[in-house]
Design a protein around this motif. Structure first.
Motif, PDB file in Angstrom:
ATOM      1  N   THR A   1       0.825  -1.208   0.000  1.00  0.00           N
ATOM      2  CA  THR A   1       0.000   0.000   0.000  1.00  0.00           C
ATOM      3  C   THR A   1       0.859   1.258   0.000  1.00  0.00           C
ATOM      4  O   THR A   1       0.497   2.266  -0.623  1.00  0.00           O
ATOM      5  N   LEU A   2       2.002   1.208   0.680  1.00  0.00           N
ATOM      6  CA  LEU A   2       2.897   2.364   0.662  1.00  0.00           C
ATOM      7  C   LEU A   2       3.430   2.613  -0.746  1.00  0.00           C
ATOM      8  O   LEU A   2       3.482   3.766  -1.206  1.00  0.00           O
ATOM      9  N   LEU A   3       3.825   1.545  -1.442  1.00  0.00           N
ATOM     10  CA  LEU A   3       4.311   1.715  -2.813  1.00  0.00           C
ATOM     11  C   LEU A   3       3.230   2.308  -3.711  1.00  0.00           C
ATOM     12  O   LEU A   3       3.511   3.178  -4.546  1.00  0.00           O
ATOM     13  N   LEU A   4       1.996   1.850  -3.545  1.00  0.00           N
ATOM     14  CA  LEU A   4       0.894   2.407  -4.338  1.00  0.00           C
ATOM     15  C   LEU A   4       0.677   3.878  -4.001  1.00  0.00           C
ATOM     16  O   LEU A   4       0.418   4.704  -4.900  1.00  0.00           O
ATOM     17  N   THR A   5       0.776   4.220  -2.727  1.00  0.00           N
ATOM     18  CA  THR A   5       0.596   5.617  -2.323  1.00  0.00           C
ATOM     19  C   THR A   5       1.674   6.505  -2.934  1.00  0.00           C
ATOM     20  O   THR A   5       1.381   7.581  -3.469  1.00  0.00           O
ATOM     21  N   LEU A   6       2.928   6.069  -2.843  1.00  0.00           N
ATOM     22  CA  LEU A   6       4.017   6.864  -3.406  1.00  0.00           C
ATOM     23  C   LEU A   6       3.912   6.965  -4.923  1.00  0.00           C
ATOM     24  O   LEU A   6       4.199   8.010  -5.511  1.00  0.00           O
ATOM     25  N   TRP A   7       3.498   5.882  -5.561  1.00  0.00           N
ATOM     26  CA  TRP A   7       3.324   5.922  -7.021  1.00  0.00           C
ATOM     27  C   TRP A   7       2.206   6.880  -7.409  1.00  0.00           C
ATOM     28  O   TRP A   7       2.330   7.653  -8.367  1.00  0.00           O
ATOM     29  N   LEU A   8       1.095   6.839  -6.687  1.00  0.00           N
ATOM     30  CA  LEU A   8      -0.026   7.714  -7.005  1.00  0.00           C
ATOM     31  C   LEU A   8       0.311   9.171  -6.739  1.00  0.00           C
ATOM     32  O   LEU A   8      -0.063  10.055  -7.521  1.00  0.00           O
ATOM     33  N   ALA A   9       1.039   9.444  -5.664  1.00  0.00           N
ATOM     34  CA  ALA A   9       1.397  10.826  -5.348  1.00  0.00           C
ATOM     35  C   ALA A   9       2.416  11.383  -6.334  1.00  0.00           C
ATOM     36  O   ALA A   9       2.408  12.589  -6.633  1.00  0.00           O
ATOM     37  N   GLY A  10       3.292  10.516  -6.866  1.00  0.00           N
ATOM     38  CA  GLY A  10       4.276  10.984  -7.828  1.00  0.00           C
ATOM     39  C   GLY A  10       5.212  12.021  -7.224  1.00  0.00           C
ATOM     40  O   GLY A  10       5.518  12.003  -6.042  1.00  0.00           O
ATOM     41  N   PRO A  11       5.665  12.973  -8.052  1.00  0.00           N
ATOM     42  CA  PRO A  11       6.597  13.987  -7.556  1.00  0.00           C
ATOM     43  C   PRO A  11       5.916  15.196  -6.922  1.00  0.00           C
ATOM     44  O   PRO A  11       6.510  16.259  -6.805  1.00  0.00           O
ATOM     45  N   GLY A  12       4.673  15.025  -6.508  1.00  0.00           N
ATOM     46  CA  GLY A  12       3.931  16.158  -5.957  1.00  0.00           C
ATOM     47  C   GLY A  12       4.398  16.544  -4.564  1.00  0.00           C
ATOM     48  O   GLY A  12       5.287  15.929  -3.970  1.00  0.00           O
ATOM     49  N   ARG A  13       3.788  17.560  -4.021  1.00  0.00           N
ATOM     50  CA  ARG A  13       4.131  18.056  -2.691  1.00  0.00           C
ATOM     51  C   ARG A  13       3.707  17.061  -1.614  1.00  0.00           C
ATOM     52  O   ARG A  13       2.882  16.175  -1.868  1.00  0.00           O
ATOM     53  N   PRO A  14       4.254  17.219  -0.410  1.00  0.00           N
ATOM     54  CA  PRO A  14       3.875  16.292   0.668  1.00  0.00           C
ATOM     55  C   PRO A  14       2.368  16.249   0.921  1.00  0.00           C
ATOM     56  O   PRO A  14       1.840  15.207   1.307  1.00  0.00           O
ATOM     57  N   ALA A  15       1.674  17.374   0.703  1.00  0.00           N
ATOM     58  CA  ALA A  15       0.228  17.378   0.936  1.00  0.00           C
ATOM     59  C   ALA A  15      -0.484  16.405   0.001  1.00  0.00           C
ATOM     60  O   ALA A  15      -1.534  15.846   0.355  1.00  0.00           O
ATOM     61  N   LEU A  16       0.091  16.190  -1.199  1.00  0.00           N
ATOM     62  CA  LEU A  16      -0.529  15.261  -2.130  1.00  0.00           C
ATOM     63  C   LEU A  16      -0.434  13.828  -1.628  1.00  0.00           C
ATOM     64  O   LEU A  16      -1.264  12.984  -1.980  1.00  0.00           O
ATOM     65  N   LEU A  17       0.576  13.556  -0.796  1.00  0.00           N
ATOM     66  CA  LEU A  17       0.676  12.232  -0.188  1.00  0.00           C
ATOM     67  C   LEU A  17      -0.533  11.926   0.678  1.00  0.00           C
ATOM     68  O   LEU A  17      -0.961  10.775   0.794  1.00  0.00           O
ATOM     69  N   LEU A  18      -1.071  12.965   1.312  1.00  0.00           N
ATOM     70  CA  LEU A  18      -2.245  12.795   2.154  1.00  0.00           C
ATOM     71  C   LEU A  18      -3.430  12.304   1.337  1.00  0.00           C
ATOM     72  O   LEU A  18      -4.123  11.357   1.708  1.00  0.00           O
ATOM     73  N   LEU A  19      -3.654  12.943   0.197  1.00  0.00           N
ATOM     74  CA  LEU A  19      -4.765  12.543  -0.666  1.00  0.00           C
ATOM     75  C   LEU A  19      -4.534  11.153  -1.250  1.00  0.00           C
ATOM     76  O   LEU A  19      -5.460  10.338  -1.322  1.00  0.00           O
ATOM     77  N   ALA A  20      -3.293  10.878  -1.668  1.00  0.00           N
ATOM     78  CA  ALA A  20      -2.993   9.556  -2.212  1.00  0.00           C
ATOM     79  C   ALA A  20      -3.171   8.482  -1.144  1.00  0.00           C
ATOM     80  O   ALA A  20      -3.709   7.400  -1.411  1.00  0.00           O
ATOM     81  N   GLY A  21      -2.728   8.783   0.081  1.00  0.00           N
ATOM     82  CA  GLY A  21      -2.896   7.825   1.166  1.00  0.00           C
ATOM     83  C   GLY A  21      -4.355   7.551   1.478  1.00  0.00           C
ATOM     84  O   GLY A  21      -4.748   6.412   1.738  1.00  0.00           O
ATOM     85  N   LEU A  22      -5.173   8.607   1.434  1.00  0.00           N
ATOM     86  CA  LEU A  22      -6.607   8.419   1.666  1.00  0.00           C
ATOM     87  C   LEU A  22      -7.226   7.528   0.595  1.00  0.00           C
ATOM     88  O   LEU A  22      -8.060   6.659   0.885  1.00  0.00           O
ATOM     89  N   ALA A  23      -6.817   7.737  -0.647  1.00  0.00           N
ATOM     90  CA  ALA A  23      -7.368   6.934  -1.743  1.00  0.00           C
ATOM     91  C   ALA A  23      -6.971   5.464  -1.590  1.00  0.00           C
ATOM     92  O   ALA A  23      -7.820   4.561  -1.712  1.00  0.00           O
ATOM     93  N   ILE A  24      -5.699   5.210  -1.319  1.00  0.00           N
ATOM     94  CA  ILE A  24      -5.241   3.825  -1.185  1.00  0.00           C
ATOM     95  C   ILE A  24      -5.831   3.189   0.074  1.00  0.00           C
ATOM     96  O   ILE A  24      -6.155   1.993   0.093  1.00  0.00           O
ATOM     97  N   ALA A  25      -5.973   3.980   1.151  1.00  0.00           N
ATOM     98  CA  ALA A  25      -6.599   3.451   2.365  1.00  0.00           C
ATOM     99  C   ALA A  25      -8.043   3.042   2.096  1.00  0.00           C
ATOM    100  O   ALA A  25      -8.510   2.001   2.583  1.00  0.00           O
ATOM    101  N   SER A  26      -8.755   3.860   1.333  1.00  0.00           N
ATOM    102  CA  SER A  26     -10.146   3.520   0.984  1.00  0.00           C
ATOM    103  C   SER A  26     -10.201   2.251   0.138  1.00  0.00           C
ATOM    104  O   SER A  26     -11.062   1.389   0.341  1.00  0.00           O
ATOM    105  N   LEU A  27      -9.262   2.130  -0.812  1.00  0.00           N
ATOM    106  CA  LEU A  27      -9.217   0.933  -1.651  1.00  0.00           C
ATOM    107  C   LEU A  27      -8.908  -0.307  -0.821  1.00  0.00           C
ATOM    108  O   LEU A  27      -9.550  -1.359  -0.983  1.00  0.00           O
ATOM    109  N   SER A  28      -7.939  -0.185   0.098  1.00  0.00           N
ATOM    110  CA  SER A  28      -7.596  -1.323   0.950  1.00  0.00           C
ATOM    111  C   SER A  28      -8.747  -1.690   1.879  1.00  0.00           C
ATOM    112  O   SER A  28      -9.012  -2.868   2.130  1.00  0.00           O
TER     113      SER A  28
END
Length: 336
Positions: free
Chosen positions: A134-161
């Protein structure tokens, strides 16, 4: 490069935390269904002397106490690091998706008997693998964006999981497997032993080291990303190291003890006055307070009448939810 205005000498963890942690530790060792002399039991277990006190202390109470301390420290430290990185007081370690991934990995072990040769380590290893994926998916989804984008990516992957975990529950092969998984998801440090602690400690050391080395970044980010960049800090790389450390801590904690919510959110807020609201100074006080919170909650669970007790994760949720509501209400008043 030195940052005199930002990274001053970090004070030691406030003096009251260590004695308080030691006091709660021995309080936990002294509480159980039967009175057992703590010192006699510890000495007997260490020296290998036979006897009921040594057996109870070494096989039941000491592993449970150390596990509660380790899980609480992992959640508190990861919560403080993520709140400092995202500059969001509502950030919670579960936002990385690691806890949901760990639960999903353990679910496959409970249902489909994966990794049968590992015994008690099977759900632990599967949970850590799930957290890593799930961490790899989060980092892949966030890409090179700002740290705040990690929050949104983490929420999406958490919802999927979470959806995948619900599907696994829906197609449970038998009701007994479902009941076992549900009880595990509710969170507990009981019925665990030294093997669980041996599994958790390396993850605790690695995750803590990754976060600790990013203290300069956390200090600089309190003044904004532009200031951190102007000081020569790599915000993108450092942010992902912090997220990696937090995911290792949370994934290992959930794989070991199940879901124990709100500790990672509450501990940094309780420690913040002791750290003068400095995110780089908040890490160890938050870890110490997180350890005490989980251990005190476990003590409260043990003091409940036999047969009517609740799981540790349920208890922390009941305690943490009012605090979370109060925090939101306070922030709402500040914004108005």
């Amino acid at each position: 490069m030195k940052f005199p205005a930002i990274m001053k000498k970090i004070p030691r963890t406030p003096a009251l935390l260590l004695p308080g942690l030691v006091a709660v530790f021995f309080l936990s060792l002294s509480i159980g269904s039967a009175p057992v002399p703590v010192l006699d039991g510890l000495i007997g277990w260490i020296t290998g002397q036979p006897g009921i006190p040594a057996l109870v202390m070494g096989e039941i109470r000491l592993p449970r106490t150390l596990l509660a301390l380790s899980v609480g420290a992992a959640l508190g430290l990861s919560g403080a690091a993520l709140q400092g990185l995202l500059r969001n007081p509502l950030a919670d370690p579960s936002l990385t998706g690691a806890s949901q991934g760990a639960a999903l990995g353990a679910a496959f072990v409970f249902y489909y008997a994966l990794l049968p040769g590992l015994g008690v380590f099977a759900p632990l290893l599967a949970g850590l693998i799930g957290a890593g994926l799930t961490l790899l998916l989060t980092l892949w989804l966030a890409g090179p964006g700002r740290p705040a984008l990690l929050l949104l990516a983490g929420l999406a992957i958490a919802s999927l999981s979470g959806a995948a975990l619900a599907a696994v529950l829906n197609f449970a092969p038998n009701p007994f497997a479902m009941q076992e998984l549900v009880f595990w998801l509710l969170g507990s440090v009981s019925e665990r032993g030294m093997p669980h602690l041996v599994f958790l400690l390396p993850a605790l050391v690695i995750g803590s080291a990754l976060i600790w080395q990013q203290r300069p970044l956390l200090a600089a980010l309190s003044l904004g990303e532009q200031v951190a960049t102007s000081l020569g800090l790599n915000v993108w790389r450092g942010g992902r190291i912090i997220v990696l450390g937090a995911a290792i801590l949370v994934g290992a904690a959930v794989a070991t003890a199940g879901n124990i919510g709100f500790v990672g959110l509450i501990a940094p807020h309780l420690a913040r006055p002791l750290a003068q609201n400095r995110p780089d100074r908040l890490l160890w006080p938050a870890a110490a307070i997180g350890a005490m919170l989980v251990l005190l909650a476990d003590i409260a669970v043990r003091l409940m009448p036999p047969g009517r007790g609740i799981r540790l994760g349920v208890f922390t949720a009941f305690i943490g939810t009012p605090f979370f509501i109060r925090l939101i209400w306070k922030m709402r008043r500040e914004w108005l």
